[in-house]
Design a protein around this motif. Sequence first.
Motif, PDB file in Angstrom:
ATOM      1  N   ARG A   5       0.837  -1.216   0.000  1.00 30.32           N
ATOM      2  CA  ARG A   5       0.000   0.000   0.000  1.00 30.32           C
ATOM      3  C   ARG A   5       0.862   1.252   0.000  1.00 30.32           C
ATOM      4  NH1 ARG A   5      -2.188   0.953   6.092  1.00 30.32           N
ATOM      5  NH2 ARG A   5      -3.181   2.682   5.008  1.00 30.32           N
ATOM      6  N   PHE A   6       2.155   1.116   0.371  1.00 28.12           N
ATOM      7  CA  PHE A   6       3.050   2.264   0.403  1.00 28.12           C
ATOM      8  C   PHE A   6       3.918   2.364  -0.852  1.00 28.12           C
ATOM      9  CE2 PHE A   6       2.487   1.018   4.922  1.00 28.12           C
ATOM     10  CZ  PHE A   6       1.754   2.123   5.316  1.00 28.12           C
ATOM     11  N   CYS A  22      -0.248  14.867   4.099  1.00 26.24           N
ATOM     12  CA  CYS A  22       1.026  15.186   3.456  1.00 26.24           C
ATOM     13  C   CYS A  22       1.877  13.944   3.253  1.00 26.24           C
ATOM     14  CB  CYS A  22       1.797  16.219   4.271  1.00 26.24           C
ATOM     15  SG  CYS A  22       2.451  15.589   5.829  1.00 26.24           S
ATOM     16  N   GLY A  23       1.397  12.778   3.696  1.00 22.53           N
ATOM     17  CA  GLY A  23       2.156  11.552   3.517  1.00 22.53           C
ATOM     18  C   GLY A  23       3.498  11.597   4.223  1.00 22.53           C
ATOM     19  N   PHE A  24       4.506  11.021   3.581  1.00 27.25           N
ATOM     20  CA  PHE A  24       5.815  10.921   4.205  1.00 27.25           C
ATOM     21  C   PHE A  24       6.608  12.228   4.116  1.00 27.25           C
ATOM     22  CE2 PHE A  24       4.934   6.365   3.566  1.00 27.25           C
ATOM     23  CZ  PHE A  24       5.130   5.934   4.872  1.00 27.25           C
ATOM     24  N   THR A 230      -0.888  23.094  -5.202  1.00 26.84           N
ATOM     25  CA  THR A 230       0.553  22.941  -5.388  1.00 26.84           C
ATOM     26  C   THR A 230       1.191  22.288  -4.176  1.00 26.84           C
ATOM     27  OG1 THR A 230       0.574  24.907  -6.803  1.00 26.84           O
ATOM     28  CG2 THR A 230       2.693  24.143  -5.962  1.00 26.84           C
ATOM     29  N   ALA A 231       0.728  22.650  -2.984  1.00 29.43           N
ATOM     30  CA  ALA A 231       1.231  22.012  -1.764  1.00 29.43           C
ATOM     31  C   ALA A 231       0.921  20.522  -1.767  1.00 29.43           C
ATOM     32  CB  ALA A 231       0.614  22.673  -0.526  1.00 29.43           C
ATOM     33  N   LYS A 232      -0.288  20.152  -2.179  1.00 32.34           N
ATOM     34  CA  LYS A 232      -0.666  18.742  -2.221  1.00 32.34           C
ATOM     35  C   LYS A 232       0.179  17.972  -3.246  1.00 32.34           C
ATOM     36  CE  LYS A 232      -5.514  19.447  -0.816  1.00 32.34           C
ATOM     37  NZ  LYS A 232      -5.562  18.559   0.337  1.00 32.34           N
ATOM     38  N   MET A 233       0.408  18.601  -4.412  1.00 34.12           N
ATOM     39  CA  MET A 233       1.239  17.951  -5.429  1.00 34.12           C
ATOM     40  C   MET A 233       2.679  17.820  -4.939  1.00 34.12           C
ATOM     41  SD  MET A 233      -0.154  19.235  -9.164  1.00 34.12           S
ATOM     42  CE  MET A 233       0.231  20.984  -8.964  1.00 34.12           C
ATOM     43  N   THR A 234       3.186  18.833  -4.247  1.00 30.22           N
ATOM     44  CA  THR A 234       4.541  18.779  -3.732  1.00 30.22           C
ATOM     45  C   THR A 234       4.691  17.656  -2.712  1.00 30.22           C
ATOM     46  OG1 THR A 234       4.809  21.171  -4.069  1.00 30.22           O
ATOM     47  CG2 THR A 234       6.338  20.105  -2.547  1.00 30.22           C
ATOM     48  N   ALA A 235       3.722  17.535  -1.822  1.00 34.76           N
ATOM     49  CA  ALA A 235       3.766  16.465  -0.813  1.00 34.76           C
ATOM     50  C   ALA A 235       3.675  15.094  -1.487  1.00 34.76           C
ATOM     51  CB  ALA A 235       2.618  16.643   0.184  1.00 34.76           C
TER      52      ALA A 235
END
Length: 236
Positions: A5-6, A22-24, A230-235
């Motif tokens: 899953r990761f 933000c995930g990892f 953009t923050a979501k795409m960066t994360a």
Amino acid sequence: MDNKRFELGANEQPLDIIKETCGFAGIFKQIGVIGDSLASGEFESHDENGSIVYTDMYEYSWGQFLGRACGSKVYNLSRGGMSAKEYCDTFADANSYWNPKYAAQCYIMALGVNDLLGLHQRVGSCDDINSEDPDNRETFAYYYAKIIEKYKKIQPRAKFFLMTLPRESSDDDNWRSLKIQHRELLHSFAEKYDNTYVLDLFEYAPEYDEKFKENFYLRGHMNPQGYLLTAKMTAA
């Protein structure tokens, strides 16, 4: 627990799935964002005379949205209109941004528009930093590499993420060609320097077409939704 899953799926691209967390990216306690207007949450408005006013609203920048999602401290080492040359020549010194108090576990670099369109600099190559040719010391690559190497001395174990320029439906042939050269340069830097990676918006982000800009832009710069995306795409 299934560890798969990761992992990316067999045909999954980096931005096919954008999670609400933000995930990892949350592993970083401090993040330094080195950039221009889009890294500074800049908004466009009009004054009473109808003239365009540009205002850096750092609290709306994608870096601060990222920091709030991750619980990280984010330093906006940025300003509207910034170029790599100005950052090296005057801006970083004037704001003490070489000071170790701004040392971060990772740096995200989002520069290029003002260098290539505003200053009309040549893109150059990643070898320009060591070139004896004075012409090669006035390229975008030369100043960009200086920033990387300066922060590597301040924080040798930091990770560096180099952001490419996204595709826009309004790009003419010349600007699209420059974006491709810019992208190729950043990938060469990722090969040259350790702990250095590319956030390839050119390759993986959606094209910023009229519909995209209707939702995520305020005139020539992003609106709060655009900076959050953009923050979501960066994360991711």
